[in-house]
Design a protein around this motif. Structure first.
Motif, PDB file in Angstrom:
ATOM      1  N   ALA A   1       7.074  -0.422 -11.001  1.00 36.93           N
ATOM      2  CA  ALA A   1       6.692  -0.085  -9.628  1.00 36.93           C
ATOM      3  C   ALA A   1       7.258  -1.094  -8.641  1.00 36.93           C
ATOM      4  CB  ALA A   1       5.173  -0.023  -9.516  1.00 36.93           C
TER       5      ALA A   1
ATOM      6  N   ASN B   1       9.854  -0.363  -5.575  1.00 42.38           N
ATOM      7  CA  ASN B   1       9.549  -0.774  -4.198  1.00 42.38           C
ATOM      8  C   ASN B   1      10.488  -1.856  -3.682  1.00 42.38           C
ATOM      9  OD1 ASN B   1       7.453   1.010  -4.096  1.00 42.38           O
ATOM     10  ND2 ASN B   1       5.815  -0.514  -4.216  1.00 42.38           N
TER      11      ASN B   1
ATOM     12  N   GLN C   1       4.385   4.222  -4.428  1.00 42.91           N
ATOM     13  CA  GLN C   1       3.142   4.890  -4.035  1.00 42.91           C
ATOM     14  C   GLN C   1       3.419   6.258  -3.416  1.00 42.91           C
ATOM     15  OE1 GLN C   1       3.806   1.690  -3.463  1.00 42.91           O
ATOM     16  NE2 GLN C   1       2.014   0.411  -3.898  1.00 42.91           N
ATOM     17  N   ARG C   2       4.472   6.356  -2.625  1.00 40.74           N
ATOM     18  CA  ARG C   2       4.805   7.659  -2.030  1.00 40.74           C
ATOM     19  C   ARG C   2       5.179   8.664  -3.119  1.00 40.74           C
ATOM     20  NH1 ARG C   2       7.500   4.293   1.798  1.00 40.74           N
ATOM     21  NH2 ARG C   2       9.524   4.736   0.838  1.00 40.74           N
TER      22      ARG C   2
ATOM     23  N   VAL D   1      -4.599   4.214   1.138  1.00 42.15           N
ATOM     24  CA  VAL D   1      -3.928   5.468   0.791  1.00 42.15           C
ATOM     25  C   VAL D   1      -4.844   6.357  -0.042  1.00 42.15           C
ATOM     26  CG1 VAL D   1      -1.882   6.457  -0.316  1.00 42.15           C
ATOM     27  CG2 VAL D   1      -1.730   4.246   0.835  1.00 42.15           C
ATOM     28  N   ARG D   2      -5.769   5.741  -0.773  1.00 41.23           N
ATOM     29  CA  ARG D   2      -6.653   6.485  -1.661  1.00 41.23           C
ATOM     30  C   ARG D   2      -7.493   7.508  -0.900  1.00 41.23           C
ATOM     31  NH1 ARG D   2      -9.942   2.259  -4.366  1.00 41.23           N
ATOM     32  NH2 ARG D   2      -7.875   1.606  -5.056  1.00 41.23           N
TER      33      ARG D   2
ATOM     34  N   GLU E   1       0.806  -1.222   0.000  1.00 36.91           N
ATOM     35  CA  GLU E   1       0.000   0.000   0.000  1.00 36.91           C
ATOM     36  C   GLU E   1       0.842   1.276   0.000  1.00 36.91           C
ATOM     37  OE1 GLU E   1      -3.461   0.578   0.247  1.00 36.91           O
ATOM     38  OE2 GLU E   1      -3.880  -1.518  -0.182  1.00 36.91           O
ATOM     39  N   TRP E   2       2.027   1.255   0.636  1.00 37.31           N
ATOM     40  CA  TRP E   2       2.755   2.505   0.876  1.00 37.31           C
ATOM     41  C   TRP E   2       4.243   2.320   0.639  1.00 37.31           C
ATOM     42  CZ3 TRP E   2       1.538   7.184   0.391  1.00 37.31           C
ATOM     43  CH2 TRP E   2       2.191   8.235   1.050  1.00 37.31           C
TER      44      TRP E   2
ATOM     45  N   PHE F   1       1.979   9.706  -4.885  1.00 32.99           N
ATOM     46  CA  PHE F   1       1.183  10.516  -3.953  1.00 32.99           C
ATOM     47  C   PHE F   1       1.680  11.960  -3.930  1.00 32.99           C
ATOM     48  CE2 PHE F   1       0.081  12.406   0.045  1.00 32.99           C
ATOM     49  CZ  PHE F   1      -1.135  11.855   0.423  1.00 32.99           C
TER      50      PHE F   1
ATOM     51  N   ILE G   1      -4.243   4.584  -9.153  1.00 28.52           N
ATOM     52  CA  ILE G   1      -2.929   3.970  -8.929  1.00 28.52           C
ATOM     53  C   ILE G   1      -2.763   3.543  -7.479  1.00 28.52           C
ATOM     54  CG2 ILE G   1      -0.447   4.422  -8.903  1.00 28.52           C
ATOM     55  CD1 ILE G   1      -0.771   6.128 -11.359  1.00 28.52           C
ATOM     56  N   LEU G   2      -3.214   4.372  -6.551  1.00 27.19           N
ATOM     57  CA  LEU G   2      -2.987   4.112  -5.136  1.00 27.19           C
ATOM     58  C   LEU G   2      -3.956   3.058  -4.606  1.00 27.19           C
ATOM     59  CD1 LEU G   2      -2.504   7.816  -4.022  1.00 27.19           C
ATOM     60  CD2 LEU G   2      -0.708   6.117  -4.408  1.00 27.19           C
TER      61      LEU G   2
END
Length: 553
Positions: free
Chosen positions: A300, A304, A18-19, A226-227, A13-14, A22, A221-222
């Motif tokens: 991605a 990560n 993703q960061r 997080v969304r 998720e994070w 975001f 995407i998120l």
């Protein structure tokens, strides 16, 4: 899309990817903050009075007395739009008569500002008002300038979703950013108010389109957890940061053309984001472009530091999992029963009047007591705690009471401003800030609440219709500010009264907190005054966390 969530669950998720998405998408919203409110300073009205030409045969004493006094804000001040007839003053000056002593000024004939105006440079070195004399008989053009910007916002909100669905999220995001930046730059070279206003309308179209598409791209995407944070805090707070930058730029750059140039430059800095913000894999899959989606997801995973499975998507399985075509809904479905029609009408009023309060207070900062730049900065700063409080309220308290309570707070304190003594300037500003806090909190909760009231078949249509009512409110709001020229308290009385009224009406709407999202019209909750009628079925309290649907503000 059921299989997409499962296929990309390994990313987490994070993670770093993703960061990155975001913060970069949130950063792309910053120019929207200062472009959306730039009219506060670009169209600021400086103090002005009729010009007296140097060639007029007047003594210094008669020149100083050439402007009649009028009561403004409880005090006598030089008239902004009238002067004594210069031909008569020249005769009195030639005869050696003295104003006030030998001639009763109140009995003299007055005339319009035939030789233009003199503008104070204490607050603005120049604005479009002083550039094209948008005062007195032409002062109606000032609120129209801002209203036409919001007409562009309304037009952009109609087309941005369709364009991004057809051509892709990323390409439309950067195209609309280019429209916003490019046409803002062209405004610098405006040679008339008409040219400036037409370009401003196009800037409004790009501004909202960029905002909406960035929101859509982020939510696709998120991950789920997080969304919600991205929708309620990330986008809104970075918009507020851009809003805070506006008075800082304007304080150091008092010329409107140079200010506009400075506000355009940050948009150029967004160009490198093209190489870091990816296209939405969900959109690529919906277009059958599975290989491109897989490249993005594998990249991605690499960012990560997570190994990707050998096979991400089974093309045949993904195609088979596409949802079957649903029944088409039309706008009249929002009025098909008495209950639905009542919810729709009340929601439209709620959105429109809340928008009037938000934009009315935001655009009126130059009319407050004290420094216009500090007032605008405070108006932007107060939005950050308002968004945080709204997010906390959405997590833990019923929607109706949260929205109604913040509207009561906002409208009540704005109404109270008229009772504050004239000399208590600080108290007046504190009350306006509290009003802005309450209305901003309510505004940021409306998308969630509206989405939870309607069934799946018409949910997007309902949110689109109600947000359109919000755009109509923003178009009307500049004219509420304009009424302050006739009575300083009139805009606050109207905005406060309407906000309190809609806060009361909100209490009659159904409560969606803790209920599952309705899938059809039979599962819709009922307004309070219809509760004794036929009860709805299929709606029950959920012990789990409520399902929240969030769309852009």
């Amino acid at each position: 899309m059921r299989d997409y969530e499962a296929a990309t669950a390994f990313l987490g998720e994070w993670g770093r990817f993703q960061r990155l998405v975001f913060f970069l998408l949130s950063a792309s919203i910053v120019p929207n903050g200062f472009n959306g409110m730039s009219a506060v300073f670009l169209a600021g009205t400086p103090e002005h009075r009729c010009a007296v030409p140097r060639g007029a045969n007047l003594s210094g004493e008669w020149r100083n007395a050439s402007i009649p006094l009028e009561v403004r804000g409880g005090r006598a001040a030089p008239s902004r739009c009238r002067r004594y007839r210069l031909a008569a003053l020249a005769n009195f000056s030639a005869l050696g008569l003295r104003p006030g002593a030998d001639v009763d000024l109140a009995a003299l004939e007055q005339e319009r500002c035939l030789d233009g105006w003199e503008y104070s440079r204490d607050v603005y070195r120049s604005s479009i008002v002083s550039e094209w004399n948008l005062v007195c008989e032409d002062d109606w053009k000032v609120p129209l300038t801002t209203s036409l910007f919001f007409v562009g916002v309304l037009m952009g909100s109609f087309v941005s979703g369709q364009l991004s669905d057809r051509f892709g999220r990323k390409s439309i995001l950067f195209s609309t950013m280019a429209v916003q930046t490019g046409f803002s730059f062209l405004q610098i070279f405006s040679t008339s108010w008409e040219m400036f206003t037409v370009l401003f309308l196009i800037v409004g179209m790009g501004q909202i389109s960029n905002y909406v598409v960035a929101f859509i791209l982020g939510t696709e995407i998120l991950g789920k957890s997080v969304r919600i944070i991205f929708s309620t805090l990330g986008v809104c707070i970075f918009f507020a940061i851009g809003y805070m930058l506006l008075p800082l730029f304007a304080y150091f750059i008092r010329d409107w053309r140079m200010l506009l140039l400075a506000l355009t430059v940050p948009g150029v800095f967004c160009i490198p984001l093209w190489w870091f913000i990816p296209e939405s894999p969900r959109w690529l899959i919906s277009q059958g472009r599975y290989e491109e989606a897989e490249v993005i997801i594998r990249k991605a995973a690499k960012i990560n530091g997570i190994p990707a499975p050998a096979v991400l998507f089974d093309t045949l399985e993904m195609q088979d999992s596409k949802p079957q075509q649903q029944q088409k809904a039309i706008l009249l479905d929002l009025f098909r029963t008495r209950n639905i029609a009542t919810i729709t009408i009340m929601s439209l009023l709620l959105w429109m009047l809340t928008s009037i309060g938000y934009f009315g207070l935001s655009l009126s900062t130059p009319n407050w007591h004290g420094n216009a730049y500090i007032n605008c900065f405070l108006s932007a700063v107060i939005e950050i705690p308002a968004y945080v409080i709204a997010w906390l309220l959405l997590r833990s308290l019923p929607r109706r009471y949260s929205i109604s309570g913040t509207l009561f707070l906002g409208g009540g304190v704005v109404l109270f401003i008229q009772l504050v003594p004239t000399d208590f300037h600080v108290l007046s500003i504190v009350l306006v800030m509290l009003g802005k806090f309450g209305i901003t909190s309510a505004f940021s909760m409306l998308y969630v609440y509206s989405a939870e009231l309607y069934p799946t078949l018409v949910r997007n249509m309902a949110v689109g219709a109600t947000s359109t009512a919000s755009r109509v409110g923003s178009i009307i709001a500049p004219y509420f500010v304009y009424l302050g020229a006739y009575d300083r308290f009139l805009p606050y009385i109207l905005m406060g009264s309407l906000t309190v009224l809609i806060g009361i009406l909100t209490l009659f709407l159904p409560e969606s907190y803790g209920n599952t999202l309705p899938e059809n019209f039979e599962q819709m909750l009922r307004v309070k005054c219809f509760r004794n009628g036929q009860q709805t079925t299929g709606v029950r309290k959920s012990k789990a966390s409520p399902k929240i649907l969030v769309t852009p503000l």
